[in-house]
Design a protein around this motif. Structure first.
Motif, PDB file in Angstrom:
ATOM      1  N   ASP A 107      -4.591   1.752  -0.972  1.00 12.00           N
ATOM      2  CA  ASP A 107      -3.453   1.424  -1.307  1.00 12.00           C
ATOM      3  C   ASP A 107      -2.320   1.829  -0.087  1.00 12.00           C
ATOM      4  O   ASP A 107      -2.305   2.979   0.221  1.00 12.00           O
ATOM      5  CB  ASP A 107      -2.953   2.209  -2.716  1.00 12.00           C
ATOM      6  N   ASP A 159       4.455  -5.811   3.671  1.00 12.57           N
ATOM      7  CA  ASP A 159       4.167  -6.995   3.149  1.00 12.57           C
ATOM      8  C   ASP A 159       3.198  -7.012   2.239  1.00 12.57           C
ATOM      9  O   ASP A 159       2.305  -7.790   1.988  1.00 12.57           O
ATOM     10  CB  ASP A 159       3.623  -7.775   4.578  1.00 12.57           C
ATOM     11  N   GLN A 209       5.603  -4.272  -5.544  1.00 11.28           N
ATOM     12  CA  GLN A 209       5.619  -2.784  -5.424  1.00 11.28           C
ATOM     13  C   GLN A 209       6.947  -2.513  -3.971  1.00 11.28           C
ATOM     14  O   GLN A 209       6.844  -1.466  -3.753  1.00 11.28           O
ATOM     15  CB  GLN A 209       4.431  -2.578  -4.509  1.00 11.28           C
TER      16      GLN A 209
HETATM   17  C1  LIG Z   1       0.969 -11.255   2.498  1.00 18.81           C
HETATM   18  S1  LIG Z   1      -0.481 -10.552   2.896  1.00 18.81           S
HETATM   19  C2  LIG Z   1      -0.377  -9.799   4.342  1.00 18.81           C
HETATM   20  C3  LIG Z   1      -0.007 -10.828   5.435  1.00 18.81           C
HETATM   21  C4  LIG Z   1       0.123  -9.933   6.794  1.00 18.81           C
HETATM   22  N1  LIG Z   1       1.285  -9.074   6.770  1.00 18.81           N
HETATM   23  C5  LIG Z   1       0.308 -10.975   7.931  1.00 18.81           C
HETATM   24  O1  LIG Z   1       1.399 -11.481   7.881  1.00 18.81           O
HETATM   25  O2  LIG Z   1      -0.538 -11.506   8.688  1.00 18.81           O
HETATM   26  C6  LIG Z   1      -0.363  -9.167   1.621  1.00 18.81           C
HETATM   27  C7  LIG Z   1      -1.734  -8.424   1.850  1.00 18.81           C
HETATM   28  O3  LIG Z   1      -1.464  -7.276   1.321  1.00 18.81           O
HETATM   29  C8  LIG Z   1      -2.491  -6.724   0.636  1.00 18.81           C
HETATM   30  N2  LIG Z   1      -1.965  -5.714  -0.400  1.00 18.81           N
HETATM   31  C9  LIG Z   1      -1.087  -5.992  -1.306  1.00 18.81           C
HETATM   32  N3  LIG Z   1      -0.528  -5.099  -1.936  1.00 18.81           N
HETATM   33  C10 LIG Z   1      -1.379  -3.893  -1.309  1.00 18.81           C
HETATM   34  C11 LIG Z   1      -1.218  -2.602  -1.262  1.00 18.81           C
HETATM   35  N4  LIG Z   1      -0.521  -1.888  -2.306  1.00 18.81           N
HETATM   36  N5  LIG Z   1      -2.065  -1.579  -0.713  1.00 18.81           N
HETATM   37  C12 LIG Z   1      -2.658  -2.207   0.181  1.00 18.81           C
HETATM   38  N6  LIG Z   1      -2.655  -3.572   0.583  1.00 18.81           N
HETATM   39  C13 LIG Z   1      -1.936  -4.308  -0.427  1.00 18.81           C
HETATM   40  C14 LIG Z   1      -3.206  -7.952  -0.038  1.00 18.81           C
HETATM   41  O4  LIG Z   1      -4.669  -7.531  -0.008  1.00 18.81           O
HETATM   42  C15 LIG Z   1      -3.021  -8.934   1.028  1.00 18.81           C
HETATM   43  O5  LIG Z   1      -4.173  -9.027   2.177  1.00 18.81           O
END
Ligand SMILES: C[S@@+](CC[C@H](N)C(=O)[O-])C[C@H]1O[C@@H](n2cnc3c(N)ncnc32)[C@H](O)[C@@H]1O
Length: 210
Positions: A116, A134, A139
């Motif tokens: 997380d 992102d 959250q």
């Molecule tokens: C929109 S994508 C990210 C794209 C990346 N920033 C890019 O533009 O290349 C969101 C990612 O965040 C991860 N994610 C969502 N909530 C999360 C959290 N609380 N902790 C870790 N990872 C998280 C998901 O697994 C997903 O792979």
């Protein structure tokens, strides 16, 4: 990767201006398109790189990194002495990202962490020059609370999807839209931040900590 509120001809024009990407970045874009991975895309990637360049950010924490596309834009702009934290909840994403970082020759400046992102930020000591958010959209208010104390003065909090295909402007019943609406309210009412939402692609919030 496309915007839901920018005129499609303007968007086509904007993306048509962008220089071709190198092999690794182009491959990541093709993979994301094929597998529906929601990456920021090259227009926002360039904005992230520009923010790093003009602010001189070296210590960067990214929350929600997926296959490492935005991480690569940040890490390249920050240079060889940077320390960029990649975080994602999915170990398969992290494994893929590592391979891209190796091929791009930036693996030594990136720390890959799975779990997380909010918990990982809390566990990682020190202050950051830039935090890029992102993660899942419900959250976002929790990210605001966790990230603000971890930014140095003059540091940048940057968040993607802050216009959420325009849904933020309507009454919302879903947790994602509500999370972003609350995040936007929090950044604009914070005395510690100077925020601007740039309506590029899906809306990028850029906030400087006073
Ligand atoms: C929109 S994508 C990210 C794209 C990346 N920033 C890019 O533009 O290349 C969101 C990612 O965040 C991860 N994610 C969502 N909530 C999360 C959290 N609380 N902790 C870790 N990872 C998280 C998901 O697994 C997903 O792979």
């Amino acid at each position: 990767m496309k915007s839901a509120f920018i005129d499609s001809r303007v968007e086509k024009y904007l993306y048509g201006l962008l220089p071709a990407r190198d092999l690794v970045v182009a491959e990541m874009e093709a993979y994301a398109e094929r597998r529906d991975v929601p990456i920021v895309g090259a227009a926002v990637g360039r904005l992230l790189a520009l923010l790093v360049m003009v602010s001189g950010a070296r210590r960067i924490f990214e929350m929600g990194s997926a296959i490492g596309y935005s991480t690569l834009w940040l890490a390249r702009a920050a240079g060889p002495r940077a320390e960029v934290f990649y975080t994602d909840g999915d170990p398969a994403n992290a494994a893929r990202a590592r391979k891209y970082f190796q091929r791009a020759g930036v693996e030594r400046r990136i720390r890959v962490q799975t779990g997380d992102a909010i918990a990982l930020l809390k566990k990682t000591p020190g202050k950051f020059d830039l935090i890029f958010n992102d993660v899942d959209k419900h959250q976002y208010p929790a990210v605001f609370r966790a990230a603000l104390p971890r930014l140095r003065r003059g540091g940048l909090l940057v968040a993607d999807n802050t216009l959420w295909s325009g849904r933020v402007a309507r009454k919302a019943n879903d947790a994602a839209t509500r999370g972003i609406q609350e995040f936007n309210r929090l950044i604009y009412s914070s005395r510690e931040l100077y925020p601007v939402i740039v309506p590029l692609r899906d809306g990028v919030a850029v906030c400087r900590k006073r």
